[in-house]
Write an enzyme that holds these catalytic residues in place. Structure first.
Site, PDB file in Angstrom:
ATOM      1  N   HIS A   1       4.900  22.415   7.595  1.00 26.39           N
ATOM      2  CA  HIS A   1       3.738  22.034   7.908  1.00 26.39           C
ATOM      3  C   HIS A   1       4.388  20.938   9.169  1.00 26.39           C
ATOM      4  O   HIS A   1       3.293  20.534   9.744  1.00 26.39           O
ATOM      5  CB  HIS A   1       2.095  21.732   6.690  1.00 26.39           C
ATOM      6  CG  HIS A   1       2.348  23.119   6.410  1.00 26.39           C
ATOM      7  ND1 HIS A   1       1.058  23.879   7.108  1.00 26.39           N
ATOM      8  CD2 HIS A   1       2.218  23.663   4.951  1.00 26.39           C
ATOM      9  CE1 HIS A   1       1.486  24.841   6.195  1.00 26.39           C
ATOM     10  NE2 HIS A   1       1.866  25.105   5.283  1.00 26.39           N
TER      11      HIS A   1
ATOM     12  N   LYS B   1       4.000 -10.949  -2.511  1.00 25.29           N
ATOM     13  CA  LYS B   1       4.334 -10.240  -3.813  1.00 25.29           C
ATOM     14  C   LYS B   1       2.389 -10.294  -3.829  1.00 25.29           C
ATOM     15  O   LYS B   1       2.215  -9.355  -5.081  1.00 25.29           O
ATOM     16  CB  LYS B   1       4.978 -11.019  -5.150  1.00 25.29           C
ATOM     17  CG  LYS B   1       4.736 -11.006  -6.086  1.00 25.29           C
ATOM     18  CD  LYS B   1       5.861  -9.310  -6.614  1.00 25.29           C
ATOM     19  CE  LYS B   1       5.578  -8.809  -8.082  1.00 25.29           C
ATOM     20  NZ  LYS B   1       6.103  -7.367  -7.919  1.00 25.29           N
TER      21      LYS B   1
ATOM     22  N   GLU C   1       6.379   6.496  -3.955  1.00 26.43           N
ATOM     23  CA  GLU C   1       7.369   5.784  -4.584  1.00 26.43           C
ATOM     24  C   GLU C   1       8.420   4.886  -3.913  1.00 26.43           C
ATOM     25  O   GLU C   1       8.965   3.550  -4.280  1.00 26.43           O
ATOM     26  CB  GLU C   1       6.321   5.301  -5.925  1.00 26.43           C
ATOM     27  CG  GLU C   1       7.097   3.980  -6.850  1.00 26.43           C
ATOM     28  CD  GLU C   1       6.481   2.904  -6.411  1.00 26.43           C
ATOM     29  OE1 GLU C   1       5.472   2.369  -5.576  1.00 26.43           O
ATOM     30  OE2 GLU C   1       7.537   1.421  -6.482  1.00 26.43           O
TER      31      GLU C   1
ATOM     32  N   ARG D   1       6.540 -15.111  -3.898  1.00 30.06           N
ATOM     33  CA  ARG D   1       5.497 -13.588  -3.597  1.00 30.06           C
ATOM     34  C   ARG D   1       5.140 -13.891  -2.217  1.00 30.06           C
ATOM     35  O   ARG D   1       4.019 -13.483  -1.635  1.00 30.06           O
ATOM     36  CB  ARG D   1       3.732 -14.810  -3.619  1.00 30.06           C
ATOM     37  CG  ARG D   1       3.790 -15.237  -5.498  1.00 30.06           C
ATOM     38  CD  ARG D   1       2.754 -16.483  -5.072  1.00 30.06           C
ATOM     39  NE  ARG D   1       1.441 -16.416  -4.832  1.00 30.06           N
ATOM     40  CZ  ARG D   1       0.650 -15.931  -5.659  1.00 30.06           C
ATOM     41  NH1 ARG D   1       0.713 -15.600  -7.157  1.00 30.06           N
ATOM     42  NH2 ARG D   1      -0.861 -15.249  -5.104  1.00 30.06           N
TER      43      ARG D   1
ATOM     44  N   CYS E   1       0.287 -17.041   0.221  1.00 28.94           N
ATOM     45  CA  CYS E   1       1.062 -18.251   0.307  1.00 28.94           C
ATOM     46  C   CYS E   1       0.647 -19.386  -1.290  1.00 28.94           C
ATOM     47  O   CYS E   1       0.185 -18.371  -2.439  1.00 28.94           O
ATOM     48  CB  CYS E   1      -0.150 -18.896   0.867  1.00 28.94           C
ATOM     49  SG  CYS E   1      -0.590 -18.363   2.365  1.00 28.94           S
TER      50      CYS E   1
ATOM     51  N   LYS F   1       9.851   2.181  -1.830  1.00 31.96           N
ATOM     52  CA  LYS F   1      11.068   1.110  -2.589  1.00 31.96           C
ATOM     53  C   LYS F   1      11.333   0.965  -1.561  1.00 31.96           C
ATOM     54  O   LYS F   1      12.074  -0.450  -0.945  1.00 31.96           O
ATOM     55  CB  LYS F   1      11.446   1.467  -3.541  1.00 31.96           C
ATOM     56  CG  LYS F   1      10.938   1.427  -5.076  1.00 31.96           C
ATOM     57  CD  LYS F   1      10.516   0.090  -5.560  1.00 31.96           C
ATOM     58  CE  LYS F   1       9.263  -1.101  -4.681  1.00 31.96           C
ATOM     59  NZ  LYS F   1       7.741  -0.334  -5.543  1.00 31.96           N
TER      60      LYS F   1
ATOM     61  N   GLU G   1      10.932  -1.103   1.302  1.00 34.76           N
ATOM     62  CA  GLU G   1      10.451  -2.476   1.599  1.00 34.76           C
ATOM     63  C   GLU G   1      11.108  -2.912   1.064  1.00 34.76           C
ATOM     64  O   GLU G   1      11.588  -4.430   2.323  1.00 34.76           O
ATOM     65  CB  GLU G   1      10.068  -2.359   0.007  1.00 34.76           C
ATOM     66  CG  GLU G   1       8.101  -2.622   0.166  1.00 34.76           C
ATOM     67  CD  GLU G   1       7.815  -1.890  -1.326  1.00 34.76           C
ATOM     68  OE1 GLU G   1       6.548  -2.893  -1.626  1.00 34.76           O
ATOM     69  OE2 GLU G   1       8.005  -1.326  -2.216  1.00 34.76           O
TER      70      GLU G   1
ATOM     71  N   ASN H   1      -5.241 -21.506   0.347  1.00 37.70           N
ATOM     72  CA  ASN H   1      -4.673 -20.244   0.399  1.00 37.70           C
ATOM     73  C   ASN H   1      -5.786 -19.283   0.850  1.00 37.70           C
ATOM     74  O   ASN H   1      -6.979 -19.964   0.169  1.00 37.70           O
ATOM     75  CB  ASN H   1      -4.648 -19.888  -1.134  1.00 37.70           C
ATOM     76  CG  ASN H   1      -2.729 -20.296  -1.678  1.00 37.70           C
ATOM     77  OD1 ASN H   1      -2.115 -20.290  -0.679  1.00 37.70           O
ATOM     78  ND2 ASN H   1      -2.616 -19.731  -2.582  1.00 37.70           N
ATOM     79  N   GLY H   2      -5.743 -18.574   1.907  1.00 39.75           N
ATOM     80  CA  GLY H   2      -6.744 -17.564   1.928  1.00 39.75           C
ATOM     81  C   GLY H   2      -7.492 -17.805   3.130  1.00 39.75           C
ATOM     82  O   GLY H   2      -6.166 -18.194   4.073  1.00 39.75           O
TER      83      GLY H   2
ATOM     84  N   TRP I   1       2.082 -17.858   4.007  1.00 41.37           N
ATOM     85  CA  TRP I   1       2.762 -16.779   5.057  1.00 41.37           C
ATOM     86  C   TRP I   1       1.517 -16.643   6.011  1.00 41.37           C
ATOM     87  O   TRP I   1       0.439 -16.408   5.773  1.00 41.37           O
ATOM     88  CB  TRP I   1       2.328 -15.553   3.674  1.00 41.37           C
ATOM     89  CG  TRP I   1       3.038 -14.286   4.155  1.00 41.37           C
ATOM     90  CD1 TRP I   1       3.857 -13.836   4.065  1.00 41.37           C
ATOM     91  CD2 TRP I   1       1.927 -13.276   4.021  1.00 41.37           C
ATOM     92  NE1 TRP I   1       4.134 -12.758   4.255  1.00 41.37           N
ATOM     93  CE2 TRP I   1       2.463 -12.043   4.281  1.00 41.37           C
ATOM     94  CE3 TRP I   1       1.051 -13.451   5.024  1.00 41.37           C
ATOM     95  CZ2 TRP I   1       2.223 -10.456   4.997  1.00 41.37           C
ATOM     96  CZ3 TRP I   1       0.127 -12.392   4.995  1.00 41.37           C
ATOM     97  CH2 TRP I   1       1.310 -10.584   5.232  1.00 41.37           C
TER      98      TRP I   1
HETATM   99  C1  G6P Z   1       1.771  -6.180  -2.170  1.00 38.12           C
HETATM  100  C2  G6P Z   1       2.837  -5.707  -3.625  1.00 38.12           C
HETATM  101  C3  G6P Z   1       3.574  -4.405  -4.028  1.00 38.12           C
HETATM  102  C4  G6P Z   1       1.746  -4.046  -4.873  1.00 38.12           C
HETATM  103  C5  G6P Z   1       1.085  -4.321  -3.563  1.00 38.12           C
HETATM  104  C6  G6P Z   1      -0.764  -4.040  -4.530  1.00 38.12           C
HETATM  105  O1  G6P Z   1       1.767  -5.319  -1.559  1.00 38.12           O
HETATM  106  O2  G6P Z   1       4.133  -6.003  -2.729  1.00 38.12           O
HETATM  107  O3  G6P Z   1       4.736  -4.852  -4.459  1.00 38.12           O
HETATM  108  O4  G6P Z   1       2.017  -2.832  -5.129  1.00 38.12           O
HETATM  109  O5  G6P Z   1       0.771  -5.600  -3.113  1.00 38.12           O
HETATM  110  O6  G6P Z   1      -0.404  -5.375  -5.816  1.00 38.12           O
HETATM  111  P1  G6P Z   1      -0.915  -5.479  -7.065  1.00 38.12           P
HETATM  112  O7  G6P Z   1      -0.732  -7.046  -7.468  1.00 38.12           O
HETATM  113  O8  G6P Z   1      -2.495  -5.123  -6.975  1.00 38.12           O
HETATM  114  O9  G6P Z   1      -0.864  -4.244  -7.984  1.00 38.12           O
END
Ligand code: G6P
Length: 610
Positions: free
Chosen positions: A506, A605, A483, A27, A2, A487, A490, A100-101, A75
């Protein structure tokens, strides 16, 4: 997640609010809304599900005027994605609130307020804020007093802005667990959950602290701390570039951010490393004295940042001879853990506001860690303010939800931390020299690596119609394979799993067929021969492989194996270099699939709630 924007001015603030919302789109959100109060006390509220553009269109159709206003991107947590659940929420058309929250005790509050005659029009927890404040106002209190008395009734997290139709000259804001920043203008003031939203109108910010409640008028900002005492908070001048939110000619923010990596890594190294090694105290004032005594490193993070931490474990143990554990913040915070002697707690976060990471840091304060360090990309964020030491990655604003440049600058920071701790352990002179040399070569090597983009574009064509994929790596490339898989899932929504390639036998070998592409990360290191054996295991079972290999690693492509040559690099930086082709692969696959690259579905985000 949010986003909040608010303004108290003399001019019509609708454009400022909408522009702010656009700048917060990155975000992640699923609906948006705005409420405006004119000086005559007319309250206009417009809300839409979907993109901010839907809201912009709706606003342009009507007559939306107000010198005081609040706006929000939601969100969904409590209640589905509907217009009725979108913020702002109102109470009896007098109070309007954005939040927010999560108000955790909202059901109990809702019951109490319903008994008092309030009618709820949404399924959200936020609506309880609006009615609670309204109820407090009935006793003849000022808006400020009513909010102060309301927040004592809330359990959970909130960053909230509240306005009252009967007094359009002010808004009241409250922060606990969700960040809020006040932007100072000339004869006008602003509020946002992220300074980026306000850069077109101001560069002067006050970051509210936990428990703060503030009254904001055009000319004044009056802040009260968690005990209700008036308090002065520092005014910080932001040096974030105004155009950080622009795509600079790239089709997507993600692509722009991938290409910014050589520059931002260079920035992260600047004035911190010379030919001999690190400059003093780059991890904060007095850091070297603390790092000297470190006997263990406990790393805590979420998402991509967690992968940076996993990579760091290989480096810290291999080069700096210091033991290291890495844990996901949401696990760490809810289990009993044993604290090693002289253990340094390191949190990593691009945003500095991730709820679980922040909660883990707060918890750790009582557990007996010798000190806490955060590696973070946002100055003034909660993690930076609450940690003993801070190292700022200088990635600049990262807008694409899928983290790219924030990750490679985090890795760069960790190689420097390896040097800083290794200085005091038995780090060999050769290792030190090799890391220093590798770091100096890093920006240019990243530039060279970006040139393989075209080959990856072709490869993505073959890949895009698959539903599943497997990523393999060994040693410090295993977290890079993780990672890479993150990606891909995502932004392309292709199911991707990463395995340490020694684990193939395994379980995952059972999955191999021509419908399950296998992506292999293969730098030229001491594990190369082992990795080649794993590749043969896949080939023998009819698997199709995409191998990102050092050009000296002598992989020969054939019909079961496509090889993309990656420039040769010094070993310590190989995890950073091999990250790039995997980012580009995901990007091109997502392009072909036509997904929303910068704002993938269901993701945010900055995850400021649990
Ligand atoms: C969300 C974002 C990711 C990020 C993660 C941790 O899931 O989409 O890109 O890696 O949060 O966020 P931070 O701000 O703590 O790195």
């Amino acid at each position: 997640m949010c986003g909040i924007v608010g303004a108290v001015a003399e001019r019509n603030v609708v454009e400022i609010l909408l522009e702010g919302l656009k700048r917060l789109e990155y975000r992640g959100y699923d609906s948006a809304g705005v409420a405006l109060l004119s000086s005559e006390g007319d309250l206009t509220r417009i809300r839409r599900t979907g993109k901010v553009q839907e809201l912009v269109d709706a606003v342009s159709e009507g007559h939306a005027v107000g010198a005081t206003g609040i706006a929000h991107t939601r969100w969904a947590t409590h209640g589905g994605v509907t217009e009725a659940n979108a913020h702002p929420h109102c109470s009896t058309e007098r109070i309007a609130v954005v939040h927010n929250g999560i108000i955790e005790n909202y059901l109990a509050l809702r019951e109490k307020l319903t008994e008092k005659g309030y009618q709820f029009t949404s399924d959200t927890d936020t609506e309880t804020i609006a009615h609670t404040v309204h109820e407090e106002l009935k006793a003849g209190k000022s808006l400020l007093r009513a909010v102060q008395d309301s927040v004592t009734q809330f359990h959970g997290a909130y960053g909230t802005v509240i306005m009252d139709k009967e007094d359009p000259s002010r808004v009241v804001v409250a922060r606990s667990g969700s960040p809020l920043v006040i932007g100072l203008g000339l004869g006008e003031n602003f509020i946002a959950s992220d300074q980026l939203a306000l850069l077109p109108v101001t560069r002067r910010f006050i970051f509210l602290e936990e428990g703060d409640v503030a009254e904001v008028t055009r000319r004044e900002v009056t802040i009260f701390d968690k005990n209700g005492e008036p308090v002065e908070r520092e005014v910080v001048e932001s040096n974030i570039e105004h155009d950080a939110g622009d795509k600079a000619g790239y089709r997507h923010y993600m692509l722009k951010e991938i290409h910014e990596q050589p520059t931002v890594v260079r920035n992260t190294l600047q004035h911190r490393l010379d030919e001999q090694g690190l400059l003093p105290d780059i991890f904060g004032k007095g850091a070297d004295a603390i790092l000297k005594d470190v006997k263990h490193v406990q790393i805590i993070a979420c998402g991509t940042s967690y992968h940076a931490g996993m990579t760091a474990r290989y480096w810290l143990e291999q080069y700096a001879n210091v033991s290291c554990s890495v844990e996901i913040a949401s696990e760490f915070r809810y289990r009993k853990s044993v604290v090693h002697e002289n253990s340094l707690l390191v949190t990593i976060s691009q945003s500095g506001e991730t709820a679980d990471t922040l909660a883990a840091l707060r918890l750790a304060k009582d557990l007996g860690y010798m000190s806490s360090l955060t590696i973070c990309n946002v100055p003034g964020s909660s993690l930076v303010r609450e940690s003993d030491l801070a190292f700022m990655t200088r990635a600049g604003a990262e807008i694409g939800v899928a983290s790219t440049k924030a990750f490679t600058t985090q890795l760069t920071a960790f190689l420097m931390l390896t040097l800083a701790i290794g200085e005091h352990k038995e780090m060999s002179g050769d290792d030190k020299q090799s890391i220093v040399k590798a770091l100096h070569s890093l920006p240019a090597k990243l530039e060279e690596t970006l040139l393989i983009n075209e080959g990856i574009e072709d490869l993505a064509e073959e890949f895009a119609d698959k539903n599943h994929s497997l990523f393999l790596g060994r040693g410090d490339q295993y977290p890079i394979a993780m990672e890479g898989a993150l990606k891909l899932k995502e932004i392309s929504y292709i199911h991707a799993e990463a395995y340490a390639s020694g684990e193939l036998k395994h379980g995952p070998l059972a999955l191999i067929d021509e419908e399950m592409p296998v992506i292999v990360v293969a730098p030229n290191n001491e594990l190369l021969e082992k990795l080649k054996s794993n590749v043969e295991e896949v080939r023998a079972r009819g698997g199709i492989m995409y191998v990102f290999a050092d050009k000296n690693a002598a992989f020969k492509g054939d019909e079961s194996m496509r090889v993309v040559n990656v420039p040769h690099c010094e070993q310590p930086i190989a995890p950073i270099i091999y990250t790039l082709p995997l980012q580009l692969l995901s990007y091109h696959v997502a392009l072909i699939k036509g997904t929303d690259v910068d704002q993938p579905r269901n993701l945010a985000k900055s995850v400021t709630v649990e």
